[in-house]
Design a protein around this motif. Structure first.
Motif, PDB file in Angstrom:
ATOM      1  N   ILE A   1       0.786  -1.079  -0.134  1.00  0.00           N
ATOM      2  CA  ILE A   1       0.100  -0.183   0.016  1.00  0.00           C
ATOM      3  C   ILE A   1       0.814   1.369   0.080  1.00  0.00           C
ATOM      4  O   ILE A   1       1.960   1.112   0.607  1.00  0.00           O
ATOM      5  CB  ILE A   1      -1.017  -0.232   1.261  1.00  0.00           C
ATOM      6  CG1 ILE A   1      -1.972   0.909   1.038  1.00  0.00           C
ATOM      7  CG2 ILE A   1      -0.306   0.186   2.542  1.00  0.00           C
ATOM      8  CD1 ILE A   1      -3.204   0.903   1.996  1.00  0.00           C
ATOM      9  N   TYR A   2       0.244   2.385  -0.716  1.00  0.00           N
ATOM     10  CA  TYR A   2       1.169   3.560  -0.681  1.00  0.00           C
ATOM     11  C   TYR A   2       0.164   4.730  -0.384  1.00  0.00           C
ATOM     12  O   TYR A   2      -0.984   4.573  -1.040  1.00  0.00           O
ATOM     13  CB  TYR A   2       1.744   3.702  -2.363  1.00  0.00           C
ATOM     14  CG  TYR A   2       2.216   5.097  -2.711  1.00  0.00           C
ATOM     15  CD1 TYR A   2       3.408   5.353  -2.330  1.00  0.00           C
ATOM     16  CD2 TYR A   2       1.523   5.960  -3.176  1.00  0.00           C
ATOM     17  CE1 TYR A   2       4.228   6.502  -2.673  1.00  0.00           C
ATOM     18  CE2 TYR A   2       2.209   7.238  -3.488  1.00  0.00           C
ATOM     19  CZ  TYR A   2       3.531   7.637  -3.194  1.00  0.00           C
ATOM     20  OH  TYR A   2       4.058   8.538  -3.394  1.00  0.00           O
ATOM     21  N   TYR A   3       0.521   5.603   0.331  1.00  0.00           N
ATOM     22  CA  TYR A   3      -0.343   6.394   0.652  1.00  0.00           C
ATOM     23  C   TYR A   3       0.430   7.818   1.236  1.00  0.00           C
ATOM     24  O   TYR A   3       1.494   7.932   1.547  1.00  0.00           O
ATOM     25  CB  TYR A   3      -1.379   6.134   2.044  1.00  0.00           C
ATOM     26  CG  TYR A   3      -0.530   5.663   2.986  1.00  0.00           C
ATOM     27  CD1 TYR A   3      -0.175   6.401   4.195  1.00  0.00           C
ATOM     28  CD2 TYR A   3      -0.202   4.107   2.920  1.00  0.00           C
ATOM     29  CE1 TYR A   3       0.139   6.151   5.383  1.00  0.00           C
ATOM     30  CE2 TYR A   3       0.258   3.645   4.069  1.00  0.00           C
ATOM     31  CZ  TYR A   3       0.506   4.534   5.358  1.00  0.00           C
ATOM     32  OH  TYR A   3       1.151   4.020   6.381  1.00  0.00           O
ATOM     33  N   ASP A   4      -0.321   8.770   1.140  1.00  0.00           N
ATOM     34  CA  ASP A   4       0.071  10.370   1.566  1.00  0.00           C
ATOM     35  C   ASP A   4      -0.124  10.243   3.362  1.00  0.00           C
ATOM     36  O   ASP A   4      -1.207  10.241   3.723  1.00  0.00           O
ATOM     37  CB  ASP A   4      -1.059  11.340   1.016  1.00  0.00           C
ATOM     38  CG  ASP A   4      -0.369  12.724   1.298  1.00  0.00           C
ATOM     39  OD1 ASP A   4       0.221  12.872   2.343  1.00  0.00           O
ATOM     40  OD2 ASP A   4      -1.010  13.643   0.954  1.00  0.00           O
ATOM     41  N   SER A   5       1.111  10.523   3.829  1.00  0.00           N
ATOM     42  CA  SER A   5       1.158  10.384   5.417  1.00  0.00           C
ATOM     43  C   SER A   5       0.719  11.581   6.044  1.00  0.00           C
ATOM     44  O   SER A   5       0.587  11.884   7.288  1.00  0.00           O
ATOM     45  CB  SER A   5       2.534  10.110   5.738  1.00  0.00           C
ATOM     46  OG  SER A   5       3.445  10.751   5.319  1.00  0.00           O
ATOM     47  N   ASP A   6       0.319  12.691   5.163  1.00  0.00           N
ATOM     48  CA  ASP A   6      -0.588  13.901   5.780  1.00  0.00           C
ATOM     49  C   ASP A   6      -1.796  13.453   6.231  1.00  0.00           C
ATOM     50  O   ASP A   6      -2.513  14.024   7.185  1.00  0.00           O
ATOM     51  CB  ASP A   6      -0.592  14.835   4.613  1.00  0.00           C
ATOM     52  CG  ASP A   6       0.596  15.699   4.260  1.00  0.00           C
ATOM     53  OD1 ASP A   6       1.687  15.610   5.140  1.00  0.00           O
ATOM     54  OD2 ASP A   6       0.618  16.251   3.336  1.00  0.00           O
ATOM     55  N   LEU A   7      -2.344  12.356   5.788  1.00  0.00           N
ATOM     56  CA  LEU A   7      -3.569  11.761   6.208  1.00  0.00           C
ATOM     57  C   LEU A   7      -3.368  11.028   7.526  1.00  0.00           C
ATOM     58  O   LEU A   7      -2.357  10.168   7.750  1.00  0.00           O
ATOM     59  CB  LEU A   7      -4.065  10.920   5.292  1.00  0.00           C
ATOM     60  CG  LEU A   7      -4.601  11.518   3.944  1.00  0.00           C
ATOM     61  CD1 LEU A   7      -4.813  10.485   2.752  1.00  0.00           C
ATOM     62  CD2 LEU A   7      -5.570  12.529   3.792  1.00  0.00           C
ATOM     63  N   GLU A   8      -4.406  10.958   8.413  1.00  0.00           N
ATOM     64  CA  GLU A   8      -4.178  10.141   9.805  1.00  0.00           C
ATOM     65  C   GLU A   8      -4.377   8.849   9.307  1.00  0.00           C
ATOM     66  O   GLU A   8      -5.018   8.421   8.440  1.00  0.00           O
ATOM     67  CB  GLU A   8      -5.579  10.755  10.549  1.00  0.00           C
ATOM     68  CG  GLU A   8      -5.237   9.875  11.910  1.00  0.00           C
ATOM     69  CD  GLU A   8      -6.474  10.488  12.982  1.00  0.00           C
ATOM     70  OE1 GLU A   8      -6.473   9.701  13.890  1.00  0.00           O
ATOM     71  OE2 GLU A   8      -6.973  11.317  12.784  1.00  0.00           O
ATOM     72  N   HIS A   9      -3.231   8.106   9.891  1.00  0.00           N
ATOM     73  CA  HIS A   9      -3.066   6.585   9.574  1.00  0.00           C
ATOM     74  C   HIS A   9      -2.631   5.760  10.673  1.00  0.00           C
ATOM     75  O   HIS A   9      -2.258   6.308  11.755  1.00  0.00           O
ATOM     76  CB  HIS A   9      -2.123   6.373   8.207  1.00  0.00           C
ATOM     77  CG  HIS A   9      -0.958   6.944   8.447  1.00  0.00           C
ATOM     78  ND1 HIS A   9      -0.653   8.499   8.381  1.00  0.00           N
ATOM     79  CD2 HIS A   9       0.459   6.311   8.915  1.00  0.00           C
ATOM     80  CE1 HIS A   9       0.657   8.473   8.664  1.00  0.00           C
ATOM     81  NE2 HIS A   9       1.427   7.503   9.030  1.00  0.00           N
ATOM     82  N   SER A  10      -3.088   4.393  10.655  1.00  0.00           N
ATOM     83  CA  SER A  10      -2.381   3.474  11.725  1.00  0.00           C
ATOM     84  C   SER A  10      -2.529   2.412  11.257  1.00  0.00           C
ATOM     85  O   SER A  10      -2.847   1.869   9.990  1.00  0.00           O
ATOM     86  CB  SER A  10      -3.602   3.567  13.047  1.00  0.00           C
ATOM     87  OG  SER A  10      -5.117   2.890  12.343  1.00  0.00           O
ATOM     88  N   LEU A  11      -1.798   1.400  11.803  1.00  0.00           N
ATOM     89  CA  LEU A  11      -1.576  -0.080  11.518  1.00  0.00           C
ATOM     90  C   LEU A  11      -1.496  -0.607  12.514  1.00  0.00           C
ATOM     91  O   LEU A  11      -1.009  -0.473  13.933  1.00  0.00           O
ATOM     92  CB  LEU A  11       0.028  -0.123  10.896  1.00  0.00           C
ATOM     93  CG  LEU A  11       0.780  -1.175  10.451  1.00  0.00           C
ATOM     94  CD1 LEU A  11       0.064  -1.616   9.209  1.00  0.00           C
ATOM     95  CD2 LEU A  11       2.374  -0.857  10.075  1.00  0.00           C
ATOM     96  N   ARG A  12      -2.041  -1.999  12.627  1.00  0.00           N
ATOM     97  CA  ARG A  12      -2.206  -3.139  13.489  1.00  0.00           C
ATOM     98  C   ARG A  12      -2.124  -4.461  13.015  1.00  0.00           C
ATOM     99  O   ARG A  12      -2.561  -4.812  12.053  1.00  0.00           O
ATOM    100  CB  ARG A  12      -3.387  -2.928  14.606  1.00  0.00           C
ATOM    101  CG  ARG A  12      -4.470  -3.137  14.016  1.00  0.00           C
ATOM    102  CD  ARG A  12      -5.651  -2.989  14.908  1.00  0.00           C
ATOM    103  NE  ARG A  12      -6.976  -3.298  14.613  1.00  0.00           N
ATOM    104  CZ  ARG A  12      -7.377  -4.284  14.969  1.00  0.00           C
ATOM    105  NH1 ARG A  12      -7.143  -5.174  15.852  1.00  0.00           N
ATOM    106  NH2 ARG A  12      -8.792  -4.930  14.329  1.00  0.00           N
TER     107      ARG A  12
END
Length: 80
Positions: free
Chosen positions: A46-57
């Motif tokens: 996955i590739y995304y703009d980290s300006d967006l709120e994100h989480s990983l679990r």
């Protein structure tokens, strides 16, 4: 990077300038980007703009492993 098993309450959100690319090496992971939820397994990316709120679990009570590539914002670089 290794993601230890966790519950929804333990998933910590982050938000910062730049971009992120994750490639799942092992385990089942949940990636939240804004209000979107993605379930990834080995071989998924996955590739995304980290300006967006994100989480990983990690899911299923087992740790997950990812190759994580983070890029700083291009602002201020020649040619950007």
């Amino acid at each position: 990077m290794e993601i230890p098993p966790s519950s929804v309450a333990e998933a910590v959100s982050s938000q910062h300038e730049g971009e992120e690319f994750l490639f799942v090496l092992s385990g089942q992971l949940e990636v939240r980007i804004g209000s979107d939820v993605h379930r990834l397994g080995p071989g998924d990316a996955i590739y995304y703009d980290s300006d967006l709120e994100h989480s990983l679990r990690a899911l299923e009570g087992r740790a997950g492993r990812v190759l994580a590539c983070l890029a700083p914002p291009l602002r201020g670089r020649p040619g950007a």
